[in-house]
Design a protein around this motif. Structure first.
Motif, short mmCIF file in Angstrom:
data_model
loop_
_atom_site.label_atom_id
_atom_site.label_comp_id
_atom_site.label_asym_id
_atom_site.label_seq_id
_atom_site.Cartn_x
_atom_site.Cartn_y
_atom_site.Cartn_z
N THR A 273 49.63 30.22 72.05
CA THR A 273 50.86 30.98 72.25
C THR A 273 51.99 30.51 71.33
N ASP A 274 51.89 29.30 70.83
CA ASP A 274 52.94 28.76 69.96
C ASP A 274 52.72 29.29 68.53
N LYS A 275 53.70 30.02 68.02
CA LYS A 275 53.57 30.65 66.70
C LYS A 275 53.48 29.64 65.56
N LYS A 276 53.85 28.40 65.84
CA LYS A 276 53.78 27.42 64.75
C LYS A 276 52.34 27.13 64.33
N TYR A 277 51.39 27.52 65.16
CA TYR A 277 49.98 27.32 64.81
C TYR A 277 49.39 28.53 64.10
N LEU A 278 50.20 29.58 63.95
CA LEU A 278 49.75 30.74 63.19
C LEU A 278 50.10 30.51 61.72
N PRO A 279 49.17 30.76 60.82
CA PRO A 279 49.45 30.51 59.40
C PRO A 279 50.54 31.43 58.87
N TYR A 507 44.04 27.65 64.35
CA TYR A 507 43.95 28.98 64.98
C TYR A 507 42.51 29.47 65.01
N ALA A 508 41.81 29.37 63.87
CA ALA A 508 40.43 29.86 63.80
C ALA A 508 39.52 29.08 64.74
N ALA A 509 39.71 27.76 64.79
CA ALA A 509 38.87 26.92 65.65
C ALA A 509 39.08 27.28 67.12
N ASN A 510 40.34 27.46 67.51
CA ASN A 510 40.61 27.79 68.91
C ASN A 510 40.07 29.17 69.27
N GLU A 511 40.21 30.14 68.36
CA GLU A 511 39.67 31.47 68.62
C GLU A 511 38.15 31.43 68.77
N PRO A 536 47.82 21.45 70.55
CA PRO A 536 48.41 22.37 71.53
C PRO A 536 47.69 22.29 72.88
N VAL A 537 48.45 22.62 73.94
CA VAL A 537 47.91 22.57 75.30
C VAL A 537 46.68 23.44 75.43
N GLU A 538 46.74 24.65 74.86
CA GLU A 538 45.63 25.58 75.00
C GLU A 538 44.35 25.02 74.36
N LEU A 539 44.48 24.39 73.21
CA LEU A 539 43.31 23.85 72.53
C LEU A 539 42.68 22.73 73.35
N LEU A 540 43.50 21.80 73.85
CA LEU A 540 42.96 20.70 74.64
C LEU A 540 42.37 21.19 75.95
#
Length: 684
Positions: A273-279, A507-511, A536-540
């Motif tokens: 959700t954090d845009k800083k992880y979007l390229p 981003y790609a890894a989390n998707e 990021p929380v979502e990734l962990l």
């Protein structure tokens, strides 16, 4: 007396041997070195190398399984080690003897005895308890007084055997020394007991008892694959100063106690959700074209000022060219201008007029540009004369079909670029209208300018570039490909390709991890390189879900501890804590998820009475519910009810028999014929 062949004593030993045995006898001895390994090729430390004639130990393999001894040239060497079959090898004049020892075959109720003894050392049967990813083994080993004397050493080596992978995992050994034996060992090692390979495990017997001694044992070991079938073995060896006088092997536990295998949970994957992880968008250099049309006065090279569209076109052209000049991301590359004259009159004169119009227009337009820009600009100019066919096409567009057909017939009769065609057309009644309305439309100058500019590609351009060469895509362009993918399979392919090019693409890894969780095939290897305190929380959270799925509960808990308190979803946090063995922290939240899960937690916490009371109230009638009731009843020694429940469970779901065969809470309820698998996995 036990001989210890150490390098620092080698000279002394050689001299003594020559004095005692004589030169001829010494000549029959030779240095033998080698490496002792198991059948999997792993080194075996602490292997006893024994002289079969005297039955004396002459050396012990080091921590790398290597040894060096003086041996009879035509004699033999015997290799013994707890947990492995003995092996005797003829020296035969060989200087290097590498030995492979086979695992000792262990079966329940089978004992291997080297020296006859009246009593035996028999460890108490136990269970393997699971807490998180750790197997806990507790047992007690009674040592009969008649068997263990002051001049003996008892070595007890517990192990967990993975029946599925046929792999043994050693736990901490116990070394139980009699007082006299320990004193002798210290003297042998010049009172530096650390030279004894087993020194850190030695316990010295200092008390006496009429009934013997009891060695209490408790150790744990980390287990990666909880879904495998396991058993606990104990290998025993007793030795005096000269040889191993007793060996035994026991299986003390088959199966594991782990009610949490039935805990019910299901988690959805978490998108970033954090845009800083979007390229961020990356500009690419692309060629672009623009076009302008101008009209001219009949028979002249001057612009038609009566046509307001001319000024509009010139203003637009000047603005566009100026904007390109001022844009640091853009650069003018080419300017191509074509002058066109109408077809009435002489073709040669019209072509000359078209060229004149081109030159004048070019000077006027380029005069607006910076001199430095003009130096770098590639300029091309052309002149042409429109054809009467084009006049016919304009007429057809305006519903002048009859006139267009008549002009077409004249063209066929006289041909293009023929003065007779012009004379014939001028004689026709429609000529005045054509000359006034349609010929001016063909008197024009066309401009095409090309420029390169760094800009973001459109999704369509990205797809075109992908088809041409995926390796040219930037991280941002792969992000757009992933975000706009039409199917999960397509998205998965883009994610994998992106990670091959950009291995730190969060981003790609989390998707990709999300896609795997959605397919119920989580893979912790995807996000493992990205796990850190700053992730990021979502990734962990996704990594914790994958580790849960793989049975790596301790690692899942470690991942969530990287996050600040309160940011992880409560249900995920609770389940991870429960599976990792932190029952008190997790109980309240896990118990609230369902009555069934509450019973599971109570069983894990060994609150057996309360678990039985809660289990008795379950009434869904599922196979898993009956199975758990059987566990609770069996722990309360309600054997009749336990048997009834396990029969119902297996009747509803026969596949639960596989679980029951390795379940320490249930295995004793099964008939003998159900305990044995067809593939004989009870043996190594």
């Amino acid at each position: 007396m036990k001989i210890n062949c150490k390098r620092d004593r080698l000279i002394g030993i050689l001299l003594a041997a020559m004095l005692l045995l004589g030169a001829d006898a010494y000549a029959q001895r030779m240095r033998v070195q080698g490496h002792v390994t198991n059948q999997q090729g792993k080194s075996i430390p602490n292997v006893n190398i024994i002289d079969p004639v005297t039955n004396e130990r002459i050396e012990i393999s080091d921590e790398d399984g290597r040894y060096s001894v003086l041996a009879e040239r035509h004699g033999s060497l015997k290799y013994t080690c707890v947990g492995y079959e003995d092996k005797t090898v003829k020296v035969g004049g060989k200087q290097i003897i590498n030995v492979v020892l086979k695992d000792a075959v262990i079966e329940l109720d089978e004992v291997i005895v080297i020296s006859k003894v009246k009593d035996k050392v028999v460890p108490e049967p136990t269970d393997i308890e699971i807490k998180g990813n750790y197997f806990h083994l507790k047992t007690r080993v009674p040592v009969p007084k008649e068997m263990f004397t002051s001049n003996r050493r008892l070595v007890l080596q517990p192990s967990i055997y993975d029946v599925t992978q046929k792999k043994r995992l050693l736990l901490r050994p116990v070394v139980f020394d009699g007082g006299t034996y320990n004193t002798t060992q210290r003297r042998m090692y010049d009172y530096n007991i650390e030279q004894d390979p087993l020194h850190e495990y030695i316990q010295v017997k200092t008390t006496s008892s009429r009934n013997g001694d009891i060695i209490a044992y408790h150790d744990s070991i980390y287990i990666e694959y909880l879904q495998h079938d396991y058993r606990a073995d104990v290998h025993l060896a007793m030795e005096n100063y000269r040889a191993i006088i007793y060996r035994d092997s026991f299986s003390i536990a088959r199966g594991t106690v782990n009610p949490l295998r039935f805990l019910e949970y299901k988690f959805s994957a978490f998108n970033l959700t954090d845009k800083k992880y979007l390229p961020k968008p990356v500009m690419q250099l692309r060629d672009t074209k623009g076009e302008v049309n101008l009209t001219f006065v009949v028979g002249k090279a001057d612009l038609d000022d009566k046509n307001p569209q001319n000024q509009v076109e010139l203003n637009r052209l000047n603005q566009e060219l100026h904007a390109i000049e001022m844009n640091p991301e853009a650069s003018l590359k080419s300017f191509h201008i074509t002058g066109v004259a109408s077809p009435d009159g002489s073709y040669e004169l019209n072509l000359r007029l078209a060229k004149l119009r081109t030159d004048k227009a070019l000077d006027r337009i380029l005069s607006q540009l910076d001199p430095e820009t003009r130096k770098l600009l590639e300029v091309k100019s052309d002149a042409s004369v429109a054809s009467w066919k084009e006049v016919a096409e304009l007429l057809r567009k305006d519903s002048g079909q009859d006139t267009a057909d008549e002009i077409t017939e004249l063209i066929k009769r006289y041909g293009e670029k023929n003065y007779q065609l012009n004379r014939a057309l001028k004689s026709k009644p429609f000529y005045k209208e054509v000359a006034a309305v349609y010929l001016p439309k063909l008197r024009k100058v066309q401009y095409t300018y090309g420029y390169s500019i760094f800009r973001s590609l459109t999704d369509e351009e990205i797809m075109q570039l992908y088809k041409k060469d995926p390796k040219e895509l930037t991280r941002f362009e792969y992000y757009r490909m992933i975000a706009t993918a039409k199917t999960p399979d397509e998205k998965e392919r883009y994610c994998k390709e992106a990670l091959e090019l950009y291995d730190n693409f969060t981003y790609a890894a989390n998707e990709l991890a999300v896609l795997n969780i959605q397919k119920d095939t989580p893979d912790s290897k995807i996000l493992e390189p990205f796990v850190s305190k700053s992730a990021p929380v979502e990734l962990l959270s996704n990594q914790a879900i994958a580790l849960l799925h793989e049975g790596k509960y301790t690692k899942a808990d470690s991942v969530l501890t990287l996050l600040p308190e309160g940011v992880v979803a409560d249900d995920l946090q609770a389940i991870v804590q429960a599976m990792a063995g932190y029952y008190d922290d997790a109980f309240e939240k896990v118990a609230a998820t369902s009555p069934f899960n509450e019973v599971i937690m109570l069983l894990a916490m060994k609150k057996n009475k309360e678990a039985w009371e809660k289990a008795s109230q379950l009434d869904t009638g599922s196979a898993r519910e009956y199975y758990v009731k059987a566990i609770a009843a069996n722990r309360m020694e309600k054997v009749g009810e336990a048997l009834m429940y396990i029969e119902k469970a297996l009747e509803l779901d026969p596949s639960l028999l596989e679980t029951a065969r390795v379940d320490g809470d249930i295995i004793d309820l099964l008939p003998e014929e159900q305990k044995i698998k067809n593939d004989n996995t009870t043996k190594e």
